[in-house]
Write an enzyme that holds these catalytic residues in place. Structure first.
Site, PDB file in Angstrom:
ATOM      1  N   GLU A  78      10.814   1.748   9.701  1.00  0.00           N
ATOM      2  CA  GLU A  78      11.726   2.871   9.450  1.00  0.00           C
ATOM      3  C   GLU A  78      10.915   4.130   9.697  1.00  0.00           C
ATOM      4  O   GLU A  78      10.002   4.459   8.933  1.00  0.00           O
ATOM      5  CB  GLU A  78      12.248   2.785   8.018  1.00  0.00           C
ATOM      6  CG  GLU A  78      13.579   3.496   7.843  1.00  0.00           C
ATOM      7  CD  GLU A  78      13.409   4.969   7.546  1.00  0.00           C
ATOM      8  OE1 GLU A  78      13.557   5.774   8.495  1.00  0.00           O
ATOM      9  OE2 GLU A  78      13.121   5.319   6.400  1.00  0.00           O
TER      10      GLU A  78
ATOM     11  N   LYS B  46       0.849  -1.200   0.000  1.00  0.00           N
ATOM     12  CA  LYS B  46       0.000   0.000   0.000  1.00  0.00           C
ATOM     13  C   LYS B  46       0.882   1.248   0.000  1.00  0.00           C
ATOM     14  O   LYS B  46       1.607   1.499   0.952  1.00  0.00           O
ATOM     15  CB  LYS B  46      -0.904   0.035   1.237  1.00  0.00           C
ATOM     16  CG  LYS B  46      -2.021   1.076   1.065  1.00  0.00           C
ATOM     17  CD  LYS B  46      -2.733   1.399   2.352  1.00  0.00           C
ATOM     18  CE  LYS B  46      -2.047   2.489   3.120  1.00  0.00           C
ATOM     19  NZ  LYS B  46      -1.983   3.811   2.443  1.00  0.00           N
TER      20      LYS B  46
ATOM     21  N   GLY C 285       7.309   5.327   7.701  1.00  0.00           N
ATOM     22  CA  GLY C 285       6.345   6.394   7.942  1.00  0.00           C
ATOM     23  C   GLY C 285       6.591   7.036   9.285  1.00  0.00           C
ATOM     24  O   GLY C 285       7.698   6.962   9.835  1.00  0.00           O
TER      25      GLY C 285
ATOM     26  N   GLU D 232      10.062  15.993  15.406  1.00  0.00           N
ATOM     27  CA  GLU D 232      10.230  15.959  13.951  1.00  0.00           C
ATOM     28  C   GLU D 232       9.223  16.904  13.300  1.00  0.00           C
ATOM     29  O   GLU D 232       8.016  16.741  13.467  1.00  0.00           O
ATOM     30  CB  GLU D 232      10.024  14.541  13.408  1.00  0.00           C
ATOM     31  CG  GLU D 232      10.328  14.475  11.926  1.00  0.00           C
ATOM     32  CD  GLU D 232      10.189  13.089  11.315  1.00  0.00           C
ATOM     33  OE1 GLU D 232      11.113  12.666  10.618  1.00  0.00           O
ATOM     34  OE2 GLU D 232       9.150  12.440  11.533  1.00  0.00           O
TER      35      GLU D 232
ATOM     36  N   CYS E 268      13.391  11.779   5.881  1.00  0.00           N
ATOM     37  CA  CYS E 268      13.668  11.387   7.263  1.00  0.00           C
ATOM     38  C   CYS E 268      15.140  11.593   7.613  1.00  0.00           C
ATOM     39  O   CYS E 268      15.503  11.647   8.780  1.00  0.00           O
ATOM     40  CB  CYS E 268      13.250   9.944   7.504  1.00  0.00           C
ATOM     41  SG  CYS E 268      13.955   8.808   6.316  1.00  0.00           S
TER      42      CYS E 268
ATOM     43  N   THR F  40       2.530   6.210  13.858  1.00  0.00           N
ATOM     44  CA  THR F  40       1.933   5.141  13.059  1.00  0.00           C
ATOM     45  C   THR F  40       2.717   3.844  13.278  1.00  0.00           C
ATOM     46  O   THR F  40       2.125   2.767  13.401  1.00  0.00           O
ATOM     47  CB  THR F  40       1.938   5.510  11.556  1.00  0.00           C
ATOM     48  OG1 THR F  40       1.409   6.822  11.416  1.00  0.00           O
ATOM     49  CG2 THR F  40       1.128   4.552  10.737  1.00  0.00           C
TER      50      THR F  40
HETATM   51  O1  TXE Z   1       2.495   9.403   7.782  1.00  0.00           O
HETATM   52  P1  TXE Z   1       1.936   7.979   8.143  1.00  0.00           P
HETATM   53  P2  TXE Z   1       1.802  10.811   7.911  1.00  0.00           P
HETATM   54  C1  TXE Z   1       6.628  11.514   9.617  1.00  0.00           C
HETATM   55  C2  TXE Z   1       6.600  13.012   9.477  1.00  0.00           C
HETATM   56  C3  TXE Z   1       5.184  13.290   9.229  1.00  0.00           C
HETATM   57  C4  TXE Z   1       4.527  12.294  10.133  1.00  0.00           C
HETATM   58  C5  TXE Z   1       3.122  11.926   9.811  1.00  0.00           C
HETATM   59  O2  TXE Z   1       6.998  13.617  10.682  1.00  0.00           O
HETATM   60  O3  TXE Z   1       4.810  14.603   9.555  1.00  0.00           O
HETATM   61  O4  TXE Z   1       5.336  11.150   9.997  1.00  0.00           O
HETATM   62  O5  TXE Z   1       3.011  11.660   8.445  1.00  0.00           O
HETATM   63  C6  TXE Z   1       0.033   4.303   6.336  1.00  0.00           C
HETATM   64  N1  TXE Z   1      -1.824   0.910   9.732  1.00  0.00           N
HETATM   65  N2  TXE Z   1       6.989  10.807   8.409  1.00  0.00           N
HETATM   66  O6  TXE Z   1       0.718  10.820   8.920  1.00  0.00           O
HETATM   67  O7  TXE Z   1       0.520   8.059   8.611  1.00  0.00           O
HETATM   68  C7  TXE Z   1      -0.326   5.496   5.492  1.00  0.00           C
HETATM   69  O8  TXE Z   1      -1.514   5.273   4.779  1.00  0.00           O
HETATM   70  C8  TXE Z   1      -1.130   0.707   8.599  1.00  0.00           C
HETATM   71  C9  TXE Z   1       8.296  10.239   8.378  1.00  0.00           C
HETATM   72  O9  TXE Z   1       1.429  11.230   6.552  1.00  0.00           O
HETATM   73  O10 TXE Z   1       2.912   7.325   9.013  1.00  0.00           O
HETATM   74  C10 TXE Z   1       0.908   5.606   4.615  1.00  0.00           C
HETATM   75  O11 TXE Z   1       0.847   4.643   3.564  1.00  0.00           O
HETATM   76  N3  TXE Z   1      -0.706   1.698   7.811  1.00  0.00           N
HETATM   77  C11 TXE Z   1       8.496   9.372   7.237  1.00  0.00           C
HETATM   78  C12 TXE Z   1       2.032   5.226   5.581  1.00  0.00           C
HETATM   79  O12 TXE Z   1       1.393   4.519   6.639  1.00  0.00           O
HETATM   80  C13 TXE Z   1      -0.975   2.960   8.182  1.00  0.00           C
HETATM   81  C14 TXE Z   1       7.768   9.563   6.002  1.00  0.00           C
HETATM   82  C15 TXE Z   1       2.788   6.403   6.176  1.00  0.00           C
HETATM   83  O13 TXE Z   1       1.880   7.336   6.696  1.00  0.00           O
HETATM   84  C16 TXE Z   1      -1.705   3.236   9.355  1.00  0.00           C
HETATM   85  C17 TXE Z   1       6.452  10.109   6.196  1.00  0.00           C
HETATM   86  C18 TXE Z   1      -2.126   2.144  10.148  1.00  0.00           C
HETATM   87  N4  TXE Z   1      -2.803   2.312  11.287  1.00  0.00           N
HETATM   88  C19 TXE Z   1       6.130  10.728   7.366  1.00  0.00           C
HETATM   89  N5  TXE Z   1      -1.832   4.577   9.473  1.00  0.00           N
HETATM   90  C20 TXE Z   1       9.847   8.739   7.064  1.00  0.00           C
HETATM   91  N6  TXE Z   1      10.290   7.939   8.020  1.00  0.00           N
HETATM   92  O14 TXE Z   1      10.475   8.921   6.039  1.00  0.00           O
HETATM   93  C21 TXE Z   1      -1.212   5.132   8.401  1.00  0.00           C
HETATM   94  N7  TXE Z   1      -0.708   4.153   7.607  1.00  0.00           N
END
Ligand code: TXE
Length: 479
Positions: free
Chosen positions: A248, A173, A226, A383, A282, A230
């Site tokens: 990660e 996904k 992500g 962050e 990140c 999450t």
């Molecule tokens: O990311 P999410 P968000 C950090 C950054 C950002 C914050 C939130 O600080 O402001 O995270 O970002 C899926 N079960 N990073 O809310 O939600 C979601 O659909 C399974 C750091 O936009 O973590 C997407 O595909 N999956 C980072 C993915 O998780 C779930 C990069 C990431 O989204 C889920 C991005 C659940 N319960 C944001 N909830 C990095 N490490 O590079 C969400 N998702």
């Protein structure tokens, strides 16, 4: 633009016929719809993957490798088209997508096509007991890959390539905020001859489609990139099901600059490590610590360069800073500017919403440099994930090491110095998974990639990820 799920080699609508609007960050307009998939769609994808696994997992490695190489070539053949789509969907400058995101997606497939042919396992002669023990490294079965919006195709393929190279089938996904290039990948998989069902792409919300992948009892491993919150949710859902997990997560990476560094190189690279991809990586070095003697000069030169960065439409080849990924994310980043000011931070430049003529509703902001006098502030500990850095002077190695290690994150660190002994001391003592000395984001895909503390669990890259995507089985033969 209608985006569909890609299941069993076919583009299909979501079963419940629910759809989510997809926004273009450059102008704030809705330009497409993506499936609002549910557990039912995930189940269909799982069944396709399970049935493909029987033949994919026993296909000779060279055959799997050939398909991945064809996929890499096809990504390169479609570089322009993919880069334009990535830029439209994410807001990043198209020149960045052309030179970083899409080439790296191709490289991910090419790298793991080769790596899998070199992957090996151990054998132990158990001397005195007339036995030989060897380790079988078998694919897990059906695995889940969930990726974020900041480097959409780059991170999506960073998981999928090793998973399928190792003989698994995947239910994946992409982020609901940036689904476009993942959607385009389906068609390329077909052209490359990837058998139906090996890669299944389900679009939709994290709490719904993502959660259904994590909770599926027969999807035995989850690779996630992500946000940290999450990641915690995923870990707690996966733990009672005893799944293998690779997480990660976020970072709050220190960029530590000593006065003896190569100044020009440091300044140019620090500009990139602060603001590349609008600071939405990140690995960005969002906390900059400068040795006292260099501080004032650095402050003047750095702010001058930041003020000269071109903010503009992602399609403009002169653009350095494109749009942030979403309206919500822009609000979150702008809120942090206010928080930093309330906590005593001094805004040296940027930090404001920017209107680009003709694209008034786009999610643009000017890159911000905040001078802080203490590391004990939210702007320096949390962050932000946008074009915002803090700067602060330090007096000694001991002091800066202490501050650098004090945050909850531990992904990467950058150190600028020409002193070899200091390089060794610092890189060993710093709490993180990746240290760059006199460079930033120089990647060799053979190296372990990931963080400690709230930055995650496990490592991607090289043989580390091939170990993650296989189960080791010990076979003991007595002779
Ligand atoms: O990311 P999410 P968000 C950090 C950054 C950002 C914050 C939130 O600080 O402001 O995270 O970002 C899926 N079960 N990073 O809310 O939600 C979601 O659909 C399974 C750091 O936009 O973590 C997407 O595909 N999956 C980072 C993915 O998780 C779930 C990069 C990431 O989204 C889920 C991005 C659940 N319960 C944001 N909830 C990095 N490490 O590079 C969400 N998702």
């Amino acid at each position: 633009m209608i985006i569909q799920n890609f299941i069993n080699g076919q583009y299909v609508d979501p079963i419940a016929d629910g759809w989510i609007d997809n926004y273009c960050p450059a102008d704030g307009e809705v330009y497409g719809k993506i499936p609002d998939s549910s557990a039912d769609d995930v189940e269909v994808a799982y069944i396709a993957a399970r049935s493909a696994f029987k033949s994919w997992s026993i296909l000779p490695v060279e055959e799997r490798s050939k398909i991945l190489l064809r996929l890499a070539d096809l990504i390169e053949d479609n570089l322009e088209r993919l880069a334009e789509a990535e830029s439209e969907d994410n807001g990043k400058p198209v020149k960045l997508a052309k030179t970083v995101d899409i080439p790296r997606a191709a490289q991910n497939f090419r790298f793991f096509a080769h790596a899998i042919t070199q992957f090996s396992s151990e054998s132990h002669e158990t001397v005195g007991l007339d036995a030989i023990n060897y380790t079988l490294r078998q694919p897990i079965g059906v695995v889940g890959c969930i990726s974020p919006w900041n480097l959409p195709l780059y991170l999506f393929t960073w998981k999928i390539a090793p998973a399928i190279a190792a003989g698994n089938c995947v239910v994946a996904k992409p982020s609901e905020i940036t689904p476009l290039t993942a959607h385009m990948l389906g068609e390329l998989c077909d052209k490359a001859g990837l058998p139906s069902g090996v890669l299944n792409i389900v679009h939709g919300y994290g709490h719904k489609a993502g959660q259904a992948i994590v909770e599926h009892p027969d999807i035995k491993a989850i690779s996630f990139t992500g946000g940290t919150q999450t990641g915690a949710k995923i870990a707690s859902a996966a733990a009672p099901l005893f799944k293998k997990l690779s997480l990660e997560l976020g970072g709050k990476n220190p960029n530590i600059i000593f006065a003896d560094c190569d100044y020009k190189n440091m300044l140019e690279t620090t500009l990139r490590s602060s603001f590349a991809n609008q600071g939405q990586i990140c690995l960005c070095g969002s906390r900059i610590f400068i040795e006292q003697d260099l501080y004032e000069q650095f402050k003047i030169d750095f702010v001058d360069r930041v003020e000269n960065l071109q903010i503009g439409h992602p399609n403009d080849e002169n653009t350095d800073i494109g749009a942030l990924v979403s309206s919500d994310h822009l609000d979150k980043v702008l809120d942090y500017i206010e928080i930093a000011k309330e906590e005593g931070g001094k805004l040296l430049c940027g930090g404001e919403r920017v209107i680009i003529k003709g694209f008034d509703q786009g999610y643009y902001m000017s890159p911000a440099v905040i001078e802080v006098s203490t590391d004990e502030c939210r702007a320096n500990r949390e962050e932000i994930f946008g074009p915002v850095v803090t700067i602060m002077p330090f007096k000694s190695e001991e002091e800066v090491l202490n501050i650098a290690n004090k945050v909850d994150y531990g992904l990467s660190a950058t150190i600028w110095t020409n002193d070899l002994n200091r390089t060794m001391r610092m890189s060993h003592a710093i709490h993180c998974g990746i240290v760059w000395v006199n460079t930033w984001m120089l990647r060799d895909l053979r190296t372990p990639f990931g963080g400690i503390k709230n930055s995650g669990v496990g490592r991607e890259g090289g043989f580390e990820v091939l170990r993650f995507f296989t189960e080791p089985k010990n076979v003991c033969i007595k002779y």
